[in-house]
Motif scaffolding. Structure first.
Motif, PDB file in Angstrom:
ATOM      1  N   LEU A  34       0.839  -1.188   0.000  1.00 37.81           N
ATOM      2  CA  LEU A  34       0.000   0.000   0.000  1.00 37.81           C
ATOM      3  C   LEU A  34       0.874   1.237   0.000  1.00 37.81           C
ATOM      4  CD1 LEU A  34      -2.674  -1.017   2.652  1.00 37.81           C
ATOM      5  CD2 LEU A  34      -2.691  -1.418   0.202  1.00 37.81           C
ATOM      6  N   LYS A  35       0.405   2.257  -0.684  1.00 40.55           N
ATOM      7  CA  LYS A  35       1.109   3.533  -0.674  1.00 40.55           C
ATOM      8  C   LYS A  35       0.968   4.131   0.718  1.00 40.55           C
ATOM      9  CE  LYS A  35       0.209   4.206  -5.509  1.00 40.55           C
ATOM     10  NZ  LYS A  35      -0.594   4.887  -6.517  1.00 40.55           N
ATOM     11  N   THR A  36       1.892   5.005   1.067  1.00 37.17           N
ATOM     12  CA  THR A  36       1.851   5.590   2.402  1.00 37.17           C
ATOM     13  C   THR A  36       0.599   6.430   2.588  1.00 37.17           C
ATOM     14  OG1 THR A  36       3.134   7.464   1.621  1.00 37.17           O
ATOM     15  CG2 THR A  36       4.356   5.641   2.623  1.00 37.17           C
ATOM     16  N   HIS A  37       0.101   6.421   3.770  1.00 35.99           N
ATOM     17  CA  HIS A  37      -1.035   7.217   4.211  1.00 35.99           C
ATOM     18  C   HIS A  37      -2.314   6.945   3.430  1.00 35.99           C
ATOM     19  CE1 HIS A  37       1.754   9.159   6.820  1.00 35.99           C
ATOM     20  NE2 HIS A  37       2.507   9.480   5.797  1.00 35.99           N
ATOM     21  N   VAL A  38      -2.540   5.700   3.076  1.00 36.34           N
ATOM     22  CA  VAL A  38      -3.805   5.292   2.477  1.00 36.34           C
ATOM     23  C   VAL A  38      -4.777   5.057   3.617  1.00 36.34           C
ATOM     24  CG1 VAL A  38      -4.956   3.454   1.193  1.00 36.34           C
ATOM     25  CG2 VAL A  38      -2.729   4.279   0.451  1.00 36.34           C
ATOM     26  N   SER A  39      -5.970   5.632   3.507  1.00 39.06           N
ATOM     27  CA  SER A  39      -6.918   5.517   4.611  1.00 39.06           C
ATOM     28  C   SER A  39      -7.844   4.306   4.485  1.00 39.06           C
ATOM     29  CB  SER A  39      -7.751   6.787   4.734  1.00 39.06           C
ATOM     30  OG  SER A  39      -8.516   6.958   3.552  1.00 39.06           O
ATOM     31  N   HIS A  40      -7.964   3.744   3.278  1.00 41.31           N
ATOM     32  CA  HIS A  40      -8.800   2.550   3.157  1.00 41.31           C
ATOM     33  C   HIS A  40      -8.224   1.590   2.127  1.00 41.31           C
ATOM     34  CE1 HIS A  40     -10.528   4.384  -0.474  1.00 41.31           C
ATOM     35  NE2 HIS A  40     -10.986   3.187  -0.759  1.00 41.31           N
ATOM     36  N   ALA A  41      -8.602   0.322   2.292  1.00 42.41           N
ATOM     37  CA  ALA A  41      -8.123  -0.740   1.398  1.00 42.41           C
ATOM     38  C   ALA A  41      -9.217  -1.795   1.292  1.00 42.41           C
ATOM     39  CB  ALA A  41      -6.838  -1.358   1.939  1.00 42.41           C
ATOM     40  N   VAL A  42      -9.012  -2.736   0.372  1.00 38.61           N
ATOM     41  CA  VAL A  42      -9.955  -3.833   0.165  1.00 38.61           C
ATOM     42  C   VAL A  42      -9.261  -5.137   0.541  1.00 38.61           C
ATOM     43  CG1 VAL A  42     -11.289  -5.113  -1.550  1.00 38.61           C
ATOM     44  CG2 VAL A  42     -11.180  -2.628  -1.672  1.00 38.61           C
ATOM     45  N   GLY A  66      -7.315   2.150  -8.800  1.00 42.34           N
ATOM     46  CA  GLY A  66      -6.716   3.022  -7.793  1.00 42.34           C
ATOM     47  C   GLY A  66      -7.120   2.703  -6.372  1.00 42.34           C
ATOM     48  N   ILE A  67      -7.677   1.505  -6.170  1.00 40.27           N
ATOM     49  CA  ILE A  67      -8.095   1.089  -4.836  1.00 40.27           C
ATOM     50  C   ILE A  67      -7.113   0.029  -4.345  1.00 40.27           C
ATOM     51  CG2 ILE A  67      -9.946   0.047  -3.479  1.00 40.27           C
ATOM     52  CD1 ILE A  67     -11.853   0.991  -5.765  1.00 40.27           C
ATOM     53  N   PRO A  68      -6.374   0.299  -3.278  1.00 40.08           N
ATOM     54  CA  PRO A  68      -5.433  -0.691  -2.771  1.00 40.08           C
ATOM     55  C   PRO A  68      -6.162  -1.961  -2.313  1.00 40.08           C
ATOM     56  CG  PRO A  68      -5.232   1.385  -1.573  1.00 40.08           C
ATOM     57  CD  PRO A  68      -6.404   1.510  -2.480  1.00 40.08           C
ATOM     58  N   ALA A  69      -5.670  -3.126  -2.731  1.00 37.23           N
ATOM     59  CA  ALA A  69      -6.331  -4.391  -2.400  1.00 37.23           C
ATOM     60  C   ALA A  69      -5.299  -5.456  -2.053  1.00 37.23           C
ATOM     61  CB  ALA A  69      -7.189  -4.847  -3.574  1.00 37.23           C
ATOM     62  N   PHE A  70      -5.673  -6.349  -1.157  1.00 36.57           N
ATOM     63  CA  PHE A  70      -4.848  -7.515  -0.834  1.00 36.57           C
ATOM     64  C   PHE A  70      -5.780  -8.656  -0.478  1.00 36.57           C
ATOM     65  CE2 PHE A  70      -5.455  -5.126   3.025  1.00 36.57           C
ATOM     66  CZ  PHE A  70      -5.625  -6.063   4.020  1.00 36.57           C
ATOM     67  N   SER A  71      -5.245  -9.872  -0.513  1.00 40.10           N
ATOM     68  CA  SER A  71      -6.108 -11.018  -0.257  1.00 40.10           C
ATOM     69  C   SER A  71      -5.570 -11.852   0.899  1.00 40.10           C
ATOM     70  CB  SER A  71      -6.237 -11.882  -1.512  1.00 40.10           C
ATOM     71  OG  SER A  71      -4.977 -12.284  -1.958  1.00 40.10           O
ATOM     72  N   PHE A  72      -6.473 -12.604   1.486  1.00 40.06           N
ATOM     73  CA  PHE A  72      -6.142 -13.560   2.540  1.00 40.06           C
ATOM     74  C   PHE A  72      -6.020 -14.905   1.852  1.00 40.06           C
ATOM     75  CE2 PHE A  72      -7.922 -16.402   5.996  1.00 40.06           C
ATOM     76  CZ  PHE A  72      -6.756 -16.455   6.713  1.00 40.06           C
TER      77      PHE A  72
END
Length: 184
Positions: A34-42, A66-72
């Motif tokens: 994630l980019k620094t200081h991102v306030s929300h993610a998926v 442009g929405i930061p996302a990661f998976s479990f």
């Protein structure tokens, strides 16, 4: 024939290695970038026996928007009892909190059993401190008889309509105060 047997053994060994790394790793691999200081993610949670590669195209789609996302990465871990899987998710979320303390909102997109895991995690307080929105895709909130195909596995047994945990969920409703969009 030998090639298929070798591939099956190799894939099985890879899943066992992945499961062991989930159970023993404190830091883990594949942390979200994630980019620094991102306030929300998926956060994307795949379904029963679903590895990260299954939801990777969805992850990329969010990133292109442009929405930061990661998976479990669930994989064989989904065959474990729900309580253990929620514990693994709790460790993952704690690592994300440590690495990105400025995250305030987490949108959870979950497929099939992933929706049951996400709801159980909400009830267990895994996402406390985050503003959470939950989107489920084909989640069997009332259970599914298709789980009979994998019934020796505890994760599958907990998806049967007659399982006591699902009966409690049906009686008490979904997790409180969290917007849930369920797409069948």
């Amino acid at each position: 024939m030998r090639k298929h047997i070798f591939q099956t053994v190799a894939y099985g060994a890879t899943y066992v290695r992945l499961l062991l790394s989930h159970l023993t790793s404190k830091r883990g691999r594949n942390m979200p970038r994630l980019k620094t200081h991102v306030s929300h993610a998926v956060l994307i949670i795949p379904g029963f026996l679903g590895p990260r590669s299954v939801v990777r195209p969805l992850e990329r789609r969010f990133e292109r928007a442009g929405i930061p996302a990661f998976s479990f990465n669930l994989g064989l871990a989904s065959a474990l009892p729900m309580k253990m899987v929620v514990g693994l998710l709790r460790h993952r979320i704690e690592r994300v909190r440590d690495r990105y303390p400025w995250l305030s909102r987490l949108d959870v997109v979950a497929h099939s059993e992933g929706g049951l895991i996400a709801e159980q995690a909400l009830r267990a307080g895994v996402f406390d401190g985050f503003e959470v929105r939950l989107v489920t895709l084909g989640t069997p909130f009332s259970g599914t008889w298709a789980a009979l195909m994998a019934v020796p596995l505890p994760g599958a047994v907990e998806m049967l309509p007659i399982h006591p945990r699902l009966r409690r969920v049906r009686a008490n409703g979904h997790a409180p105060s969290v917007p849930i969009l369920s797409i069948a």
